[in-house]
Design a protein around this motif. Structure first.
Motif, PDB file in Angstrom:
ATOM      1  N   HIS A  75       0.868  -1.273   0.076  1.00 32.78           N
ATOM      2  CA  HIS A  75       0.095   0.143   0.007  1.00 32.78           C
ATOM      3  C   HIS A  75       0.757   1.266   0.188  1.00 32.78           C
ATOM      4  CE1 HIS A  75      -3.768  -2.002   0.043  1.00 32.78           C
ATOM      5  NE2 HIS A  75      -3.438  -2.581   1.456  1.00 32.78           N
ATOM      6  N   PHE A  76       1.861   1.048   0.771  1.00 33.83           N
ATOM      7  CA  PHE A  76       2.939   2.427   0.760  1.00 33.83           C
ATOM      8  C   PHE A  76       3.556   2.641  -0.724  1.00 33.83           C
ATOM      9  CE2 PHE A  76       2.898   3.409   5.031  1.00 33.83           C
ATOM     10  CZ  PHE A  76       3.760   4.541   5.226  1.00 33.83           C
ATOM     11  N   ARG A  77       3.925   1.729  -1.360  1.00 27.51           N
ATOM     12  CA  ARG A  77       4.427   1.871  -2.668  1.00 27.51           C
ATOM     13  C   ARG A  77       3.430   2.507  -3.685  1.00 27.51           C
ATOM     14  NH1 ARG A  77       9.951   1.735  -3.295  1.00 27.51           N
ATOM     15  NH2 ARG A  77      10.991  -0.045  -2.463  1.00 27.51           N
ATOM     16  N   GLU A  78       2.131   1.719  -3.419  1.00 24.99           N
ATOM     17  CA  GLU A  78       1.040   2.292  -4.508  1.00 24.99           C
ATOM     18  C   GLU A  78       0.689   3.758  -4.160  1.00 24.99           C
ATOM     19  OE1 GLU A  78      -2.068  -0.539  -3.457  1.00 24.99           O
ATOM     20  OE2 GLU A  78      -1.167  -2.215  -4.786  1.00 24.99           O
ATOM     21  N   GLN A  79       0.797   4.205  -2.852  1.00 23.79           N
ATOM     22  CA  GLN A  79       0.204   5.338  -2.582  1.00 23.79           C
ATOM     23  C   GLN A  79       1.268   6.412  -2.250  1.00 23.79           C
ATOM     24  OE1 GLN A  79      -3.073   5.482   0.456  1.00 23.79           O
ATOM     25  NE2 GLN A  79      -3.464   3.315  -0.082  1.00 23.79           N
ATOM     26  N   THR A  80       2.319   6.108  -1.883  1.00 23.27           N
ATOM     27  CA  THR A  80       3.536   7.205  -1.773  1.00 23.27           C
ATOM     28  C   THR A  80       4.720   7.147  -2.663  1.00 23.27           C
ATOM     29  OG1 THR A  80       4.745   6.119   0.026  1.00 23.27           O
ATOM     30  CG2 THR A  80       2.806   7.215   0.669  1.00 23.27           C
ATOM     31  N   GLY A  81       4.739   5.788  -3.263  1.00 29.49           N
ATOM     32  CA  GLY A  81       5.984   5.643  -4.214  1.00 29.49           C
ATOM     33  C   GLY A  81       7.125   5.320  -3.324  1.00 29.49           C
ATOM     34  N   THR A  82       7.165   4.936  -2.071  1.00 30.39           N
ATOM     35  CA  THR A  82       8.223   4.546  -1.257  1.00 30.39           C
ATOM     36  C   THR A  82       7.757   3.495   0.079  1.00 30.39           C
ATOM     37  OG1 THR A  82      10.078   5.409   0.084  1.00 30.39           O
ATOM     38  CG2 THR A  82       7.915   6.432   0.595  1.00 30.39           C
ATOM     39  N   THR A  83       8.774   3.154   0.666  1.00 27.18           N
ATOM     40  CA  THR A  83       8.666   2.174   1.591  1.00 27.18           C
ATOM     41  C   THR A  83       8.155   2.984   2.895  1.00 27.18           C
ATOM     42  OG1 THR A  83      10.833   1.944   2.305  1.00 27.18           O
ATOM     43  CG2 THR A  83      10.314   0.714   0.651  1.00 27.18           C
ATOM     44  N   PRO A  84       7.614   2.355   3.898  1.00 24.50           N
ATOM     45  CA  PRO A  84       7.159   2.914   5.137  1.00 24.50           C
ATOM     46  C   PRO A  84       8.701   3.297   6.046  1.00 24.50           C
ATOM     47  CG  PRO A  84       5.833   0.629   4.950  1.00 24.50           C
ATOM     48  CD  PRO A  84       6.992   0.657   3.915  1.00 24.50           C
ATOM     49  N   LEU A  85       9.619   2.420   6.121  1.00 26.21           N
ATOM     50  CA  LEU A  85      10.829   3.059   6.803  1.00 26.21           C
ATOM     51  C   LEU A  85      11.559   4.223   5.920  1.00 26.21           C
ATOM     52  CD1 LEU A  85      12.346  -0.165   8.264  1.00 26.21           C
ATOM     53  CD2 LEU A  85      10.541   1.382   9.357  1.00 26.21           C
ATOM     54  N   GLN A  86      11.502   4.246   4.703  1.00 27.69           N
ATOM     55  CA  GLN A  86      11.930   5.327   4.051  1.00 27.69           C
ATOM     56  C   GLN A  86      11.142   6.362   4.186  1.00 27.69           C
ATOM     57  OE1 GLN A  86      12.044   3.501   0.056  1.00 27.69           O
ATOM     58  NE2 GLN A  86      14.127   3.180   0.161  1.00 27.69           N
ATOM     59  N   TRP A  87       9.880   6.485   4.207  1.00 30.34           N
ATOM     60  CA  TRP A  87       8.920   7.641   4.502  1.00 30.34           C
ATOM     61  C   TRP A  87       9.194   7.986   5.967  1.00 30.34           C
ATOM     62  CZ3 TRP A  87       5.836   9.599   7.751  1.00 30.34           C
ATOM     63  CH2 TRP A  87       4.570  10.740   7.216  1.00 30.34           C
ATOM     64  N   LEU A  88       9.476   7.252   6.943  1.00 31.14           N
ATOM     65  CA  LEU A  88       9.711   7.652   8.329  1.00 31.14           C
ATOM     66  C   LEU A  88      11.014   8.206   8.287  1.00 31.14           C
ATOM     67  CD1 LEU A  88       8.840   7.505  11.060  1.00 31.14           C
ATOM     68  CD2 LEU A  88       9.744   5.273  11.328  1.00 31.14           C
ATOM     69  N   HIS A  89      11.979   7.677   7.639  1.00 35.95           N
ATOM     70  CA  HIS A  89      13.614   8.451   7.654  1.00 35.95           C
ATOM     71  C   HIS A  89      13.354   9.736   7.079  1.00 35.95           C
ATOM     72  CE1 HIS A  89      15.739   5.092   9.422  1.00 35.95           C
ATOM     73  NE2 HIS A  89      15.667   4.427   8.291  1.00 35.95           N
ATOM     74  N   SER A  90      12.589   9.978   6.086  1.00 39.76           N
ATOM     75  CA  SER A  90      12.515  11.461   5.508  1.00 39.76           C
ATOM     76  C   SER A  90      11.873  12.365   6.315  1.00 39.76           C
ATOM     77  CB  SER A  90      11.746  11.236   4.018  1.00 39.76           C
ATOM     78  OG  SER A  90      12.657  10.559   3.175  1.00 39.76           O
TER      79      SER A  90
END
Length: 311
Positions: free
Chosen positions: A244-259
């Protein structure tokens, strides 16, 4: 004497135009002689420079015989005329060094001279450059790129970095250091363009099924969260969460969190006097060393350097 031709295109950015003129004009050799002579060249006698009209003393014929051609940025990325493109290609064929400043990379790329090469431009225009010229390897994280004969630089002050670099190539570090002192600039700045990029908060897709979860993550950046913790909060499996993260944000949950954590750390470094150790803990890094490593990988500089520049 080394001849530098500065090419003024329509809508030339005055700052980009003046940078090489000032830096090279003021460069002196150890015996006091001028290191460079400058030609300001244009396709027509008068050029629109936005807030004023520029009268160029040289036409495109001034590019011939120059040792270096500088292509300053323009306010619009429209390709230059066939005559300008032909003049730049002919100069390159004669072995002339050609360098661009900021969005000047666009007209330089239009010649085809950057095909197969690494190049940079202002970080805000990097994606557009990569889309318009897919044969160019665009690096938005550096201040300049030296390919030997063809050089490119990032926005605004990075043109000054590039000019000082070329002076060092031409006359050595001592002459370049003197030119840097006259410009009140270090000969080499720490870090690259990445430290100046505005790292927005990772996007929260409005109306998406992830919106409540992303809001919760943003409010809980300081917690020690694992992928399993995030999946539990979302009420799904880790595998479904990643999909779902890939589909809706284009990244992974942990990559999103790091950013999100690095962006919050930048904000705290800019607006508080909290120690780096405290900020590391505030944004969820259990180790200050891990925080420093992640911060430098993202911005190109250390947290202390970032604070000195933007605090």
């Amino acid at each position: 004497m080394h001849t530098v031709a500065v090419l003024a295109l329509d809508q030339v950015i005055p700052f980009d135009l003046s940078t090489p003129i000032e830096v090279f004009t003021r460069t002196r050799l150890p015996d006091g002689r001028a290191g460079y002579q400058i030609r300001v060249c244009a396709e027509r006698p008068e050029i629109d420079a936005g807030s004023f009209t520029l009268r160029a003393p040289w036409g495109l014929d001034g590019l011939r015989g120059a040792d270096t051609i500088i292509v300053p940025g323009t306010a619009t990325p429209a390709p230059p005329s066939p005559e300008v493109l032909a003049a730049l290609r002919a100069a390159a064929g004669d072995g002339t060094r050609i360098a661009s400043i900021c969005s000047g990379t666009f007209p330089l790329a239009a010649t085809g001279l950057l095909d197969g090469l690494r190049a940079t431009t202002h970080w805000a225009a990097a994606a557009a450059l990569a889309a318009a010229y897919p044969d160019v390897t665009v690096d938005p994280g550096v201040l300049y790129v030296d390919n030997g004969q063809i050089l490119t630089s990032a926005g605004a002050a990075a043109g000054l970095d590039l000019c000082l670099h070329m002076i060092r190539r031409d006359y050595g570090s001592a002459v370049a250091a003197d030119a840097a002192r006259l410009s009140v600039m270090p000969l080499e700045r720490e870090g690259g363009q990445a430290q100046f990029i505005v790292h927005e908060h990772p996007p929260t897709p409005k109306g998406s099924t992830l919106e409540p979860l992303l809001t919760w993550l943003r409010d809980n950046l300081g917690r020690d969260l694992t992928l399993a913790d995030i999946a539990t909060r979302a009420g799904t499996s880790t595998r479904s969460l990643i999909r779902h993260f890939r589909e809706q944000t284009g990244t992974t949950p942990l990559q999103w969190l790091h950013s999100a954590r690095i962006r919050q750390a930048q904000h705290l470094l800019e607006t508080t006097d909290h120690s780096v150790e405290r900020i590391a803990a505030q944004v969820g890094f259990g180790s200050t060393t891990a925080f420093r490593d992640r911060f430098k990988r993202t911005t190109g500089v250390s947290p202390h350097t970032y604070r000195r520049s933007f605090g």
